[in-house]
Design an enzyme around this catalytic site. Sequence first.
Site, mmCIF file in Angstrom:
data_model
loop_
_atom_site.group_PDB
_atom_site.id
_atom_site.type_symbol
_atom_site.label_atom_id
_atom_site.label_comp_id
_atom_site.label_asym_id
_atom_site.label_seq_id
_atom_site.Cartn_x
_atom_site.Cartn_y
_atom_site.Cartn_z
ATOM 1 N N SER A 90 0.823 -1.218 0.000
ATOM 2 C CA SER A 90 0.000 0.000 0.000
ATOM 3 C C SER A 90 0.852 1.262 0.000
ATOM 4 O O SER A 90 0.387 2.318 -0.438
ATOM 5 C CB SER A 90 -0.923 0.023 1.216
ATOM 6 O OG SER A 90 -1.854 -1.015 1.134
ATOM 7 N N THR A 143 -1.748 4.655 2.879
ATOM 8 C CA THR A 143 -2.394 5.421 1.798
ATOM 9 C C THR A 143 -2.502 6.913 2.118
ATOM 10 O O THR A 143 -1.979 7.741 1.367
ATOM 11 C CB THR A 143 -3.766 4.809 1.434
ATOM 12 O OG1 THR A 143 -3.596 3.402 1.219
ATOM 13 C CG2 THR A 143 -4.361 5.459 0.206
ATOM 14 N N ASP A 267 -9.126 -3.785 2.676
ATOM 15 C CA ASP A 267 -7.855 -4.530 2.644
ATOM 16 C C ASP A 267 -7.717 -5.514 3.812
ATOM 17 O O ASP A 267 -7.408 -6.690 3.596
ATOM 18 C CB ASP A 267 -6.716 -3.502 2.666
ATOM 19 C CG ASP A 267 -5.351 -4.147 2.628
ATOM 20 O OD1 ASP A 267 -5.044 -4.814 1.628
ATOM 21 O OD2 ASP A 267 -4.601 -3.987 3.606
HETATM 22 ZN ZN LIG Z 1 -3.339 -1.313 0.151
#
Ligand SMILES: [Zn+2]
Length: 376
Positions: A90, A143, A267
């Site tokens: 990520s 993120t 996720d």
């Molecule tokens: Zn991710």
Amino acid sequence: MKKCCKSIRTIVECVLVVLVGGLAIALINRIPDSSEPKVKNIIYLIGDGMGISHITSTMIAQQYTPLALERAEYVGLQKTYSSNNLITDSAAAGTALSAGTKTYNGAIGVDDNKQPVENIREVAEKMGMATGVVATYAVTHATPAAFMGHTESRNQQDLIAEQFLDTNVDVFFGGGQKYFMQRADSLDLVGKLQEKGYTIATSLEEIADIKEGKVGVLAARKGLPTMLKGRGNFLPEATTKALEILTANAKKNKSGFFLMVEGSQIDGEAHANNLEGVVAEIVDFDAAVKIAFDYADKHPGTLVVVTADHETGGLTIINNNNKFDVAENPIAYHFSTGGHSGGMVPIFAYGAGAEAFSRVLENTDIPLIMKSLLAE
Ligand SMILES: [Zn+2]
């Protein structure tokens, strides 16, 4: 003769069905308009780990009642590989999606040489736009971190939190008290943020009366609970509040705004191979997508891009018995990994400039296209 009449009637009926059907589609979908103004605002929604099978599973669970993201006017695909691995994490994917640079797994906002790379939120900030990030996990997690900071490793979350002070971000809503309020060192980050003019709260309720200004909400020690464990409407409510404050701040600045919203926990549920959890997280994320699309409907010049950073779980939807001619053929959901997979992920685009995303793209193309649209 009779047969002929019947076929003519059928043709007329067909034409009517097509016309009425077309009208219905036109009413449901906003027609892209060539007079749409240039891109002023960007809402960038990232479903962490959200592959095509995750979305399809949600459609099946909802018995194909359309999801909000199906309102997208243009759809594309993007390749997710990082600079050192065909399977991205990520952090590298976040950096690709924020800064347009392929980098090594684990990197936050730095390139292969560990040098900082400018992200699209920083570009927007430099242009005088209001900016924000919303997540359901810590705002210092991979993120959102890729839109806020620059560190060699995604694990440096204390440092990423400190780097919030180097920005002029207007709103940040999510979890992460541990990195701002409960730090191992004695740094008073909350005090420093307050000195910079921020209101810092631990729930959205506390800021219900705040309509503008600089605001941070840290609603959990690290991540908020999953949907199955009772997160409630935090993500759609945080998205609505962020849009309200960013709209007011942008109006004051006589500018537009940039907002990144992450559906962070699709996720985690996919890592756990928990299909029910994946579906619940996507339903929640889709509620935020609806808010963004509705905002774009009311505010011409708003671009909405919905995508994922990678697929998690290697999810496939399979037939249990391979007998395709059996009615009510039972399906099963199969996860092939507890990690990420390397498949392309979808892009759903809506509003001003959306047509630019209707292609097969590199993940790095997305922020670069956004940057060029803002510069027009
Ligand atoms: Zn991710």
